[in-house]
Motif scaffolding. Structure first.
Motif, PDB file in Angstrom:
ATOM      1  N   SER A 226      65.528  59.871 -18.892  1.00 53.42           N
ATOM      2  CA  SER A 226      65.521  58.951 -20.033  1.00 53.42           C
ATOM      3  C   SER A 226      66.937  58.471 -20.307  1.00 53.42           C
ATOM      4  O   SER A 226      67.875  59.267 -20.344  1.00 53.42           O
ATOM      5  CB  SER A 226      64.985  59.637 -21.283  1.00 53.42           C
TER       6      SER A 226
ATOM      7  N   LYS B 163      69.110  56.331 -23.129  1.00 57.41           N
ATOM      8  CA  LYS B 163      69.109  55.808 -24.498  1.00 57.41           C
ATOM      9  C   LYS B 163      70.500  55.297 -24.839  1.00 57.41           C
ATOM     10  O   LYS B 163      71.491  55.798 -24.322  1.00 57.41           O
ATOM     11  CB  LYS B 163      68.716  56.893 -25.499  1.00 57.41           C
TER      12      LYS B 163
ATOM     13  N   GLY C 226      64.951  50.562 -27.397  1.00 54.80           N
ATOM     14  CA  GLY C 226      64.051  51.615 -26.949  1.00 54.80           C
ATOM     15  C   GLY C 226      64.727  52.491 -25.917  1.00 54.80           C
ATOM     16  O   GLY C 226      65.948  52.638 -25.895  1.00 54.80           O
ATOM     17  N   THR C 227      63.926  53.039 -25.012  1.00 52.86           N
ATOM     18  CA  THR C 227      64.398  53.960 -23.988  1.00 52.86           C
ATOM     19  C   THR C 227      63.985  53.450 -22.616  1.00 52.86           C
ATOM     20  O   THR C 227      62.870  52.992 -22.434  1.00 52.86           O
ATOM     21  CB  THR C 227      63.793  55.364 -24.220  1.00 52.86           C
TER      22      THR C 227
ATOM     23  N   THR D 227      63.133  54.597 -18.868  1.00 57.88           N
ATOM     24  CA  THR D 227      62.725  55.845 -18.219  1.00 57.88           C
ATOM     25  C   THR D 227      62.458  55.617 -16.737  1.00 57.88           C
ATOM     26  O   THR D 227      62.141  54.517 -16.306  1.00 57.88           O
ATOM     27  CB  THR D 227      61.461  56.440 -18.870  1.00 57.88           C
TER      28      THR D 227
ATOM     29  N   PHE E 226      75.715  55.115 -23.016  1.00 56.87           N
ATOM     30  CA  PHE E 226      74.352  55.621 -22.917  1.00 56.87           C
ATOM     31  C   PHE E 226      74.329  57.136 -22.842  1.00 56.87           C
ATOM     32  O   PHE E 226      75.292  57.761 -22.399  1.00 56.87           O
ATOM     33  CB  PHE E 226      73.667  55.051 -21.665  1.00 56.87           C
TER      34      PHE E 226
END
Length: 88
Positions: free
Chosen positions: A48, A50, A56-57, A59, A78
Motif C-alpha cells: 500500500s 499512501k 486514496g491509496t 495498492t 509517500f
C-alpha cells in the motif's frame, strides 16, 4: 487564405494548448522487491502506498518474484506499507 491553410491554423490553435499541458504533468513510479530475512522473494504481499498528494491509496500485490509496482504517482512524500498473513 485557402481552406487548407485555415484548417491547418485552426488545428494548431486548438491542439497546441493540449500538448503544452500534457508535457507539464509529472509522475513517478515506486517499484521494488519484497523479500524475507534470507533474501528470498515473497509473492502475495499486499503493498500500500499512501501520501497527502494522493486521493486514496495505491495498492499492488507482489508477484512470484517479489516485485511490486505503484505507477503514475504525483510528486510528493509517500508511506509504503507491506502486509502478508503470518509475517510481522
Amino acid at each position: 487564405m485557402n481552406k487548407r491553410m485555415i484548417l491547418s491554423l485552426a488545428l494548431v490553435f486548438f491542439l497546441a494548448p493540449s500538448v503544452l499541458v500534457s508535457q507539464q504533468l509529472q509522475t513517478g513510479t515506486i517499484r521494488g522487491t519484497v523479500t524475507d530475512e534470507e533474501g528470498a522473494p515473497l509473492p502475495g504481499v499486499s503493498v500500500s502506498v499512501k501520501g497527502p498528494s494522493l486521493l486514496g491509496t495505491v495498492t499492488d500485490v507482489s508477484k512470484d518474484n517479489g516485485l511490486f509496482r505503484a505507477p503514475s504517482l504525483p510528486p510528493g512524500t509517500f508511506t509504503v506499507s507491506f502486509e502478508l498473513k503470518g509475517f510481522q
